[in-house]
Motif scaffolding. Structure first.
Motif, PDB file in Angstrom:
ATOM      1  N   TYR A 251      25.015  40.093  70.958  1.00 54.90           N
ATOM      2  CA  TYR A 251      23.792  39.988  71.017  1.00 54.90           C
ATOM      3  C   TYR A 251      23.082  39.367  69.720  1.00 54.90           C
ATOM      4  O   TYR A 251      23.784  39.117  68.883  1.00 54.90           O
ATOM      5  CB  TYR A 251      22.949  41.326  71.426  1.00 54.90           C
ATOM      6  CG  TYR A 251      22.877  42.060  70.172  1.00 54.90           C
ATOM      7  CD1 TYR A 251      21.704  42.281  69.443  1.00 54.90           C
ATOM      8  CD2 TYR A 251      24.008  42.948  69.650  1.00 54.90           C
ATOM      9  CE1 TYR A 251      21.474  42.748  68.599  1.00 54.90           C
ATOM     10  CE2 TYR A 251      23.891  43.887  68.622  1.00 54.90           C
ATOM     11  CZ  TYR A 251      22.589  43.705  67.875  1.00 54.90           C
ATOM     12  OH  TYR A 251      22.431  44.584  66.867  1.00 54.90           O
ATOM     13  N   PHE A 252      21.970  38.741  69.961  1.00 54.99           N
ATOM     14  CA  PHE A 252      21.352  37.984  68.758  1.00 54.99           C
ATOM     15  C   PHE A 252      19.888  38.302  68.674  1.00 54.99           C
ATOM     16  O   PHE A 252      19.190  38.802  69.981  1.00 54.99           O
ATOM     17  CB  PHE A 252      21.587  36.461  68.685  1.00 54.99           C
ATOM     18  CG  PHE A 252      21.037  35.862  69.861  1.00 54.99           C
ATOM     19  CD1 PHE A 252      19.555  35.357  69.982  1.00 54.99           C
ATOM     20  CD2 PHE A 252      21.576  35.638  71.006  1.00 54.99           C
ATOM     21  CE1 PHE A 252      18.911  34.603  71.073  1.00 54.99           C
ATOM     22  CE2 PHE A 252      21.217  35.099  72.151  1.00 54.99           C
ATOM     23  CZ  PHE A 252      19.712  34.552  72.288  1.00 54.99           C
ATOM     24  N   ILE A 253      19.289  38.247  67.848  1.00 54.68           N
ATOM     25  CA  ILE A 253      17.874  38.532  67.524  1.00 54.68           C
ATOM     26  C   ILE A 253      17.207  37.552  67.128  1.00 54.68           C
ATOM     27  O   ILE A 253      17.415  36.946  66.248  1.00 54.68           O
ATOM     28  CB  ILE A 253      17.547  39.668  66.533  1.00 54.68           C
ATOM     29  CG1 ILE A 253      18.133  41.113  67.044  1.00 54.68           C
ATOM     30  CG2 ILE A 253      15.977  39.957  66.424  1.00 54.68           C
ATOM     31  CD1 ILE A 253      17.939  42.184  66.308  1.00 54.68           C
ATOM     32  N   LYS A 254      16.230  36.874  67.976  1.00 54.29           N
ATOM     33  CA  LYS A 254      15.524  35.477  67.399  1.00 54.29           C
ATOM     34  C   LYS A 254      14.111  35.974  66.959  1.00 54.29           C
ATOM     35  O   LYS A 254      13.484  36.635  67.631  1.00 54.29           O
ATOM     36  CB  LYS A 254      15.467  34.636  68.848  1.00 54.29           C
ATOM     37  CG  LYS A 254      14.738  33.347  68.365  1.00 54.29           C
ATOM     38  CD  LYS A 254      14.830  32.179  69.671  1.00 54.29           C
ATOM     39  CE  LYS A 254      14.076  33.004  70.900  1.00 54.29           C
ATOM     40  NZ  LYS A 254      14.008  32.235  71.957  1.00 54.29           N
ATOM     41  N   VAL A 261       7.611  38.995  59.223  1.00 53.06           N
ATOM     42  CA  VAL A 261       8.312  40.313  59.335  1.00 53.06           C
ATOM     43  C   VAL A 261       8.478  41.145  57.933  1.00 53.06           C
ATOM     44  O   VAL A 261       9.223  40.653  57.155  1.00 53.06           O
ATOM     45  CB  VAL A 261       9.615  40.126  59.716  1.00 53.06           C
ATOM     46  CG1 VAL A 261      10.484  41.473  60.130  1.00 53.06           C
ATOM     47  CG2 VAL A 261       9.407  39.277  61.208  1.00 53.06           C
ATOM     48  N   SER A 262       8.012  42.251  58.012  1.00 53.91           N
ATOM     49  CA  SER A 262       8.192  42.908  56.693  1.00 53.91           C
ATOM     50  C   SER A 262       9.611  43.544  56.499  1.00 53.91           C
ATOM     51  O   SER A 262      10.371  43.950  57.264  1.00 53.91           O
ATOM     52  CB  SER A 262       7.103  44.350  56.629  1.00 53.91           C
ATOM     53  OG  SER A 262       7.254  45.046  55.500  1.00 53.91           O
ATOM     54  N   ASP A 263       9.910  43.311  55.217  1.00 51.25           N
ATOM     55  CA  ASP A 263      11.211  43.726  54.839  1.00 51.25           C
ATOM     56  C   ASP A 263      11.513  45.272  55.138  1.00 51.25           C
ATOM     57  O   ASP A 263      12.743  45.737  55.154  1.00 51.25           O
ATOM     58  CB  ASP A 263      11.773  43.403  53.450  1.00 51.25           C
ATOM     59  CG  ASP A 263      12.040  41.612  53.450  1.00 51.25           C
ATOM     60  OD1 ASP A 263      12.266  41.177  54.472  1.00 51.25           O
ATOM     61  OD2 ASP A 263      11.747  41.194  52.553  1.00 51.25           O
ATOM     62  N   PRO A 283       7.785  42.947  65.156  1.00 46.07           N
ATOM     63  CA  PRO A 283       6.889  42.045  65.880  1.00 46.07           C
ATOM     64  C   PRO A 283       7.176  40.406  65.710  1.00 46.07           C
ATOM     65  O   PRO A 283       7.757  40.195  64.547  1.00 46.07           O
ATOM     66  CB  PRO A 283       5.559  42.022  65.109  1.00 46.07           C
ATOM     67  CG  PRO A 283       5.658  43.443  64.469  1.00 46.07           C
ATOM     68  CD  PRO A 283       6.893  43.799  64.346  1.00 46.07           C
ATOM     69  N   GLY A 284       7.280  39.716  66.670  1.00 46.96           N
ATOM     70  CA  GLY A 284       7.894  38.278  66.716  1.00 46.96           C
ATOM     71  C   GLY A 284       9.233  38.090  66.932  1.00 46.96           C
ATOM     72  O   GLY A 284       9.805  36.994  66.849  1.00 46.96           O
ATOM     73  N   GLU A 285      10.062  39.226  67.154  1.00 49.28           N
ATOM     74  CA  GLU A 285      11.372  39.096  67.470  1.00 49.28           C
ATOM     75  C   GLU A 285      11.719  39.175  69.042  1.00 49.28           C
ATOM     76  O   GLU A 285      11.075  39.557  69.830  1.00 49.28           O
ATOM     77  CB  GLU A 285      12.405  40.010  66.736  1.00 49.28           C
ATOM     78  CG  GLU A 285      12.163  40.050  65.190  1.00 49.28           C
ATOM     79  CD  GLU A 285      12.920  41.024  64.462  1.00 49.28           C
ATOM     80  OE1 GLU A 285      13.278  41.075  63.326  1.00 49.28           O
ATOM     81  OE2 GLU A 285      13.303  42.158  65.450  1.00 49.28           O
ATOM     82  N   ASP A 286      12.618  38.395  69.290  1.00 50.42           N
ATOM     83  CA  ASP A 286      13.387  38.590  70.703  1.00 50.42           C
ATOM     84  C   ASP A 286      14.788  38.940  70.709  1.00 50.42           C
ATOM     85  O   ASP A 286      15.303  38.188  69.954  1.00 50.42           O
ATOM     86  CB  ASP A 286      12.928  37.327  71.629  1.00 50.42           C
ATOM     87  CG  ASP A 286      13.242  37.130  72.906  1.00 50.42           C
ATOM     88  OD1 ASP A 286      13.464  38.321  73.480  1.00 50.42           O
ATOM     89  OD2 ASP A 286      13.273  36.267  73.757  1.00 50.42           O
ATOM     90  N   ALA A 287      15.309  39.598  71.640  1.00 51.39           N
ATOM     91  CA  ALA A 287      16.600  39.711  71.871  1.00 51.39           C
ATOM     92  C   ALA A 287      17.614  38.907  72.778  1.00 51.39           C
ATOM     93  O   ALA A 287      16.926  38.897  73.876  1.00 51.39           O
ATOM     94  CB  ALA A 287      17.270  41.190  71.989  1.00 51.39           C
ATOM     95  N   GLY A 288      18.777  38.342  72.626  1.00 48.18           N
ATOM     96  CA  GLY A 288      19.306  37.810  73.600  1.00 48.18           C
ATOM     97  C   GLY A 288      20.798  38.126  73.681  1.00 48.18           C
ATOM     98  O   GLY A 288      21.296  38.756  72.733  1.00 48.18           O
TER      99      GLY A 288
END
Length: 484
Positions: A251-254, A261-263, A283-288
């Protein structure tokens, strides 16, 4: 001029195909040429037998149909002076041979059935198998049975292929005369191959598989399909690797580049994949998921076609090897008929060169040693007569097969003993067993339809008509009495 030359010749006989310019390979072997490639083919066939399930299944199927689990069935047929079978002496031979077959091998570890199974497997896999006969009493020989006869089978490695002396008529460890008859065989005595014993041909059996005349040593049955089987094995290995790769995913996170994104975002440790598991995205991430989209729809038909080609080249029944049965009753029976035509050829070769000479030698030694006494009313020339029955074609539909057997016996096409031999049953033993069983059931007052004497179906079938006929006769007699 070139076109006229092609017209006057067979294109297949040209050095190259005139259309594709591909070279036409030709065999360079000559008559009486030593089989220098037999050893390498033998070693390759052994490797496939040890590591390729398809080859193991082919050899097992051949052994099951050529020899069978109980070995070649032998039914003695000694004749009396009138030409009829001497049943009493045949029974004595049967009883002796059953005990002798338990420990026919000189090492005492294998029975006759086990020895024939391994000999058949060695013969078809390596191309040949040898056996040495030990007969007569000797202080250094301890026979496993009461008969002074034993068989010592061994693989072709013990007969050297690298020893050839043309001046003495020795070719690949076998000495022949000018007519090609075997005189003696060199048998290795030590593990290093420096000491050999030259044994006369009458004490040695050489069962070999050949495709041409004048082949001094045998060649493996798989010689023409080895490359094809190796290609199928490579294809299967590629398919297994592809399936393993396709079964794994990542899986990957886009992330969206416009989203900051805060560290300090904490995902809660490691992410575990499983049933119902979830994890939080910033916020702003998507998983695939990365997965394989490889299609395998043509894998099975192509593999089946190649395996059928390999089975046809070796002469084995493909459905029995692959355990994939498809088609109608007629199609399956036709496949069995085609394959058993090849099996019968191997059966006859095995019986003629292996089983028959061993049985005749053992029976002669049993008579000479006094274990068997030939009655005076037995024809001396028929003492060694016997019927050798190998495995027969199995039944697909027992109901249809039994109907054919019943009709054949009723019409007199074949005897019941013939069909019993085809099922690997000894007719004499079967009759004796049926007689004892029916006698025991009669003594216990048990009625069974297996005994035709107790089968009252015919009486039941005609009971109604008989009753009507009886009543008509009674009425007629009563009317005649009134008239009088």
């Amino acid at each position: 001029m070139h076109n006229r030359t092609l017209i006057n010749k067979y294109q297949a006989a040209l050095p190259a195909n005139p259309h594709t310019k591909k070279r036409n390979p030709r065999s360079t072997s000559k008559a009486n040429q030593l089989n220098k490639d037999a050893k390498s083919l033998r070693q390759r066939a052994r490797h496939m037998d040890e590591n390729t399930p398809f080859v193991t299944a082919i050899l097992d199927e051949f052994c099951a149909n050529v020899v069978g689990p109980n070995g070649i069935m032998i039914e003695p047929q000694p004749l009396d002076k009138a030409g009829n079978v001497h049943t009493e002496f045949a029974r004595q031979i049967n009883e002796w041979f059953e005990l002798f077959s338990l420990k026919q091998n000189i090492d005492g570890e294998h029975s006759r059935a086990e020895t024939e199974w391994l000999a058949c497997r060695t013969w078809l896999r390596d191309g040949e198998v040898f056996a040495r006969y030990y007969m007569g009493y000797h202080p250094e020989i301890d026979y496993p049975s009461g008969t002074p006869f034993g068989v010592q089978p061994f693989e072709p490695d013990y007969v050297p292929v690298n020893i050839s002396e043309p001046e003495r008529g020795v070719y690949e460890g076998i000495r022949r005369n000018k007519l090609g008859q075997i005189i003696s065989v060199l048998i290795q005595r030590d593990a290093l191959g420096f000491e050999f014993s030259e044994v006369e041909a009458r004490f040695v059996t050489h069962l070999k598989f050949t495709r041409r005349f004048h082949q001094n040593r045998g060649v493996t049955l798989l010689h023409s399909v080895m490359d094809l089987i190796a290609d199928v094995e490579d294809y299967d290995q590629s398919e297994r690797i592809s399936a393993q790769i396709a079964s794994r995913f990542a899986y990957f996170i886009k992330r969206d580049s416009s989203t900051e994104v805060s560290d300090a975002f904490d995902r809660g440790g490691d992410v575990f994949l499983g049933m119902g598991n979830s994890f939080e995205l910033a916020p702003g991430e998507d998983a695939g998921v990365v997965e394989s989209n490889r299609s395998e729809s043509m894998s099975s038909p192509f593999r089946d076609a190649q395996m059928r080609l390999a089975s046809a080249g070796s002469g084995v029944n493909c459905s029995s090897v692959t355990r994939h049965y498809s088609g109608t009753y007629s199609a399956q029976r036709q496949e069995l008929i085609d394959s058993f035509a090849r099996y019968r050829i191997l059966q006859r070769k095995f019986v003629t060169c292996w089983t028959r000479p061993q049985y005749r030698q053992a029976l002669e030694m049993a008579i000479l040693s006094g274990q068997l006494k030939v009655p005076k009313d037995v024809d001396a020339e028929s003492v060694l007569n016997a019927i050798y029955q190998a495995p027969v074609m199995p039944w697909i539909d027992p109901a249809k097969e039994m109907t054919g057997v019943e009709k054949g016996t009723r019409l007199g096409l074949q005897s019941l003993s013939h069909y019993q031999r085809e099922r690997n049953f000894n007719p004499v033993s079967v009759r004796r067993e049926i007689k004892a069983e029916r006698q025991a059931m009669n003594d216990d007052a048990i009625v069974s339809v297996a005994d035709p004497a107790h089968n009252i179906a015919s009486k039941v079938q005609h009971s109604a008509s008989s009753k009507n006929q009886t009543s008509q006769n009674t009425n007629r007699e009563a009317k005649n009495a009134e008239d009088e």
